[in-house]
Design a protein around this motif. Structure first.
Motif, PDB file in Angstrom:
ATOM      1  N   THR A   1      63.956  25.799 -31.669  1.00 16.45           N
ATOM      2  CA  THR A   1      63.019  24.664 -31.658  1.00 16.45           C
ATOM      3  C   THR A   1      63.534  23.530 -30.790  1.00 16.45           C
ATOM      4  O   THR A   1      62.796  22.922 -30.020  1.00 16.45           O
ATOM      5  N   TYR A   2      64.820  23.225 -30.915  1.00 13.72           N
ATOM      6  CA  TYR A   2      65.443  22.156 -30.134  1.00 13.72           C
ATOM      7  C   TYR A   2      66.738  22.669 -29.502  1.00 13.72           C
ATOM      8  O   TYR A   2      67.454  23.460 -30.097  1.00 13.72           O
ATOM      9  N   LEU A   3      67.005  22.170 -28.314  1.00 20.13           N
ATOM     10  CA  LEU A   3      68.320  22.364 -27.702  1.00 20.13           C
ATOM     11  C   LEU A   3      68.939  20.975 -27.551  1.00 20.13           C
ATOM     12  O   LEU A   3      69.112  20.275 -28.525  1.00 20.13           O
ATOM     13  N   GLY A   4      69.259  20.558 -26.345  1.00 20.80           N
ATOM     14  CA  GLY A   4      69.849  19.227 -26.186  1.00 20.80           C
ATOM     15  C   GLY A   4      71.143  19.274 -25.409  1.00 20.80           C
ATOM     16  O   GLY A   4      71.530  20.313 -24.866  1.00 20.80           O
ATOM     17  N   ASP A   5      71.820  18.138 -25.361  1.00 18.24           N
ATOM     18  CA  ASP A   5      73.083  18.045 -24.633  1.00 18.24           C
ATOM     19  C   ASP A   5      74.205  18.739 -25.402  1.00 18.24           C
ATOM     20  O   ASP A   5      74.225  18.736 -26.636  1.00 18.24           O
ATOM     21  N   PRO A   6      75.169  19.319 -24.672  1.00 20.39           N
ATOM     22  CA  PRO A   6      76.287  19.987 -25.347  1.00 20.39           C
ATOM     23  C   PRO A   6      77.132  19.016 -26.170  1.00 20.39           C
ATOM     24  O   PRO A   6      77.338  17.864 -25.800  1.00 20.39           O
ATOM     25  N   VAL A   7      77.607  19.526 -27.302  1.00 19.62           N
ATOM     26  CA  VAL A   7      78.555  18.789 -28.162  1.00 19.62           C
ATOM     27  C   VAL A   7      79.674  19.777 -28.485  1.00 19.62           C
ATOM     28  O   VAL A   7      79.688  20.372 -29.562  1.00 19.62           O
ATOM     29  N   PRO A   8      80.614  19.984 -27.579  1.00 11.99           N
ATOM     30  CA  PRO A   8      81.616  21.047 -27.762  1.00 11.99           C
ATOM     31  C   PRO A   8      82.471  20.851 -29.019  1.00 11.99           C
ATOM     32  O   PRO A   8      82.960  19.750 -29.283  1.00 11.99           O
ATOM     33  N   VAL A   9      82.636  21.916 -29.773  1.00 11.54           N
ATOM     34  CA  VAL A   9      83.470  21.827 -30.974  1.00 11.54           C
ATOM     35  C   VAL A   9      84.958  21.697 -30.612  1.00 11.54           C
ATOM     36  O   VAL A   9      85.782  21.439 -31.492  1.00 11.54           O
ATOM     37  N   SER A  10      85.266  21.820 -29.343  1.00  6.88           N
ATOM     38  CA  SER A  10      86.652  21.611 -28.905  1.00  6.88           C
ATOM     39  C   SER A  10      87.017  20.127 -28.892  1.00  6.88           C
ATOM     40  O   SER A  10      88.200  19.766 -28.810  1.00  6.88           O
ATOM     41  N   GLY A  11      86.004  19.246 -28.971  1.00  5.53           N
ATOM     42  CA  GLY A  11      86.257  17.806 -28.960  1.00  5.53           C
ATOM     43  C   GLY A  11      86.170  17.217 -30.356  1.00  5.53           C
ATOM     44  O   GLY A  11      86.228  17.930 -31.354  1.00  5.53           O
ATOM     45  N   PRO A  12      86.047  15.880 -30.439  1.00  5.94           N
ATOM     46  CA  PRO A  12      85.939  15.211 -31.750  1.00  5.94           C
ATOM     47  C   PRO A  12      84.584  15.473 -32.394  1.00  5.94           C
ATOM     48  O   PRO A  12      83.593  15.695 -31.702  1.00  5.94           O
TER      49      PRO A  12
END
Length: 225
Positions: A210-221
């Motif tokens: 339904t939604y995507l969006g900008d990446p939020v990598p789990v490698s970061g905070p």
């Protein structure tokens, strides 16, 4: 002539019978395949911490109470995920659930639980658009950029979640959260057979969530807000 027509009719009926048997058997065959093909990736709580380079533990959401606290089934999933996190199975928790309405927020309840168990906020990631098991897995890969994951949910649900994740290209394992039998499990087991068939096809065609969006990598905070 009559004998010829009778033979044709019998042949047609035979083919109809074969097709009917196949139509009945196919859903059970698909269900069996989803379960058997993921069985080796269902781990115990002792085995999971021995995996190497796991990006995160994906906790799948389910119902919350009217007061915003986790239902017993969700609390069971959360307890297992925190246990695995503290055992070093993965450095991050990805809470994926439904926040499609302002007044209903699974992931907030999940985050509050983890915080209450002394999981630091920078290790918690929230996926507010995990509207289905398929969407949670798709977004874990595309938005949160996970590659290797441990999925936590009840055993009846776990095979399908791992199957979808594998089909989407994730190196996925599962750990059951089960500590008790909840009322209505027979109905859930029946519905799960249908859900496995649906997601068997979904995993072939791979529609966007339904939604995507900008990446939020789990490698970061973490993205806890």
């Amino acid at each position: 002539m009559a004998e010829k027509k009778t033979k044709k009719l019998k042949k047609a009926l035979l083919w109809l019978l074969i097709l009917a048997i196949l139509a009945i058997a196919a859903p059970f065959a698909i269900n069996g395949w989803v379960v058997s093909s993921t069985q080796s990736r269902i781990l115990t709580t002792e085995e999971a911490p021995k995996l190497q380079d796991v990006d995160c533990i994906v906790v799948l959401g389910c119902a919350v109470r009217p007061d915003g606290t986790p239902s017993p089934m969700l609390a069971e999933r959360l307890a297992r995920s925190v246990e695995l996190y503290k055992a070093g199975a993965a450095p991050k928790l990805l809470m994926s659930g439904d926040n499609g309405q302002v007044e209903y927020n699974e992931v907030a309840a999940m985050a509050n639980y983890a915080l209450g168990k002394d999981v630091p906020s920078y290790d918690i990631f929230l996926d507010y658009a995990g509207f289905s098991t398929y969407e949670s897995m798709y977004r874990a890969k595309e938005i949160f950029q996970a590659k290797k994951i441990i999925i936590v949910t009840q055993k009846y649900h776990l095979h399908r979640a791992v199957y979808i994740a594998k089909a989407l290209g994730l190196d996925a394992y599962g750990v059951s959260s089960d500590t008790q039998v909840f009322a209505g499990q027979v109905n859930r087991d029946i519905r799960e057979i249908l859900a496995r068939n649906k997601d068997f096809l979904t995993s072939i065609f791979k529609p966007k969530p339904t939604y995507l969006g900008d990446p939020v990598p789990v490698s970061g905070p973490g993205n806890l807000q």
